[in-house]
Scaffold this active site. Sequence first.
Site, PDB file in Angstrom:
ATOM      1  N   CYS A  99       0.825  -1.205   0.000  1.00  6.85           N
ATOM      2  CA  CYS A  99       0.000   0.000   0.000  1.00  6.85           C
ATOM      3  C   CYS A  99       0.858   1.254   0.000  1.00  6.85           C
ATOM      4  O   CYS A  99       0.577   2.216  -0.720  1.00  6.85           O
ATOM      5  CB  CYS A  99      -0.934  -0.010   1.205  1.00  6.85           C
ATOM      6  SG  CYS A  99      -2.022   1.433   1.300  1.00  6.85           S
ATOM      7  N   CYS A 205      -5.699  -3.500   7.509  1.00 10.19           N
ATOM      8  CA  CYS A 205      -6.745  -2.488   7.632  1.00 10.19           C
ATOM      9  C   CYS A 205      -8.099  -2.953   7.128  1.00 10.19           C
ATOM     10  O   CYS A 205      -9.127  -2.680   7.749  1.00 10.19           O
ATOM     11  CB  CYS A 205      -6.320  -1.214   6.904  1.00 10.19           C
ATOM     12  SG  CYS A 205      -6.008  -1.447   5.130  1.00 10.19           S
TER      13      CYS A 205
END
Length: 394
Positions: A99, A205
């Site tokens: 990410c 997440c």
Amino acid sequence: MFKKIALGISGGVDSAVAALLLKTKGYDVEGVFMKNWDIADETGKCTADEDFKDASDLCERLNIKLHRVNFVKQYWNEVFCDLIKEYEHGYTPNPDVLCNRRIKFNHFSKFAFEELEADAIATGHYAKTSFGNFLENYNANQAVRLLRPKDLRKDQTFFLCQVRQEPLRRTMFPLGDLRKSEVKRIAAENHLERYSQKPESMGICFIGSRNFQHFIGEYIESKPGKFIDIDSGKVVGTHDGLHQWTVGQRTRLQGVPDAYFVARKNVDENIIYVALGTTHPALFSDLLRVSKPHWIHSRPEELERAEILRCDFKFQHTEGLVPCRICEITDENLCVHLDQAQRALTPGQYAVFYRNDECLGSGKILNPGATNFSLHYMRNSESSEASNDLEASR
């Protein structure tokens, strides 16, 4: 030189204090809230909406213009799909590293520089660079180095180990010389304590509080296989797929009195080999093969000279550094020899390399070398063969 700063704002205390520090220094700050995932958790709630509200309240309080950008498509295509493929092939990937490389320090930085015409970007990461926390030492003719922060317990350079030079050269890390306790104190002193009271995000997440095996099962079909005791070769249980298990994980097999842990996976035969006890030698190795690495500043001089590189290693964010020796092998892959054997060296995770306070870069672990168990087995086999030869010669 650097006047307009685009700050990634998450709605948490770290980006809140980073925003405050930038404003205090007189920068023209614009906030960017990134939405990377849009599927609600098992309660039907999407935490991104709550985080955006917190980010909006912060920016209103600090008089910062806030942009909400949607990177859901990019995250799905460039991070999540890659993650699924890795799991399908028996690896255990690290989506946070991907990410940062592909979303925050790629799509976010491009949005900041091209759409907002910002001079630099900033984030609430606990990290530093050789250009300074606010780019006060910026040099257009030099490459930048990624450095560990003051608060080593919160050090996030591990997750930045694949970031490219171009965005890193124009990145500010306002929290680089602050401890977490100092960040919370600054927040409280400036009436931002509500942000320090929010629970910190932990784990992957997009999974949130969900059971990982249930979550990943929504995207990868079950493929039943066997758990095999690595010592006896006996079947001790069954599993629903290699993707649901990672090396070093406790299996909690039913009907088995002792604790088994995943030692290794056989992708071709869909077998998971398990070992009794968390300190079983099959879980430890001091050798590993790593894919072609990403060097953040430059390729180390020792490797340029075809010499051995001595530095430090870690493959888990929370673990300490271990001295190691590195040499290049076929196709620019690395052979890494650790001074001390480590538990559960996991294919798919990143081997991250450090020298003093600098994060040199990283590569993906392809496979560990011979485990302590394998070496012990081979030595015993050689000893047994030698004894048999001696007996036969008498």
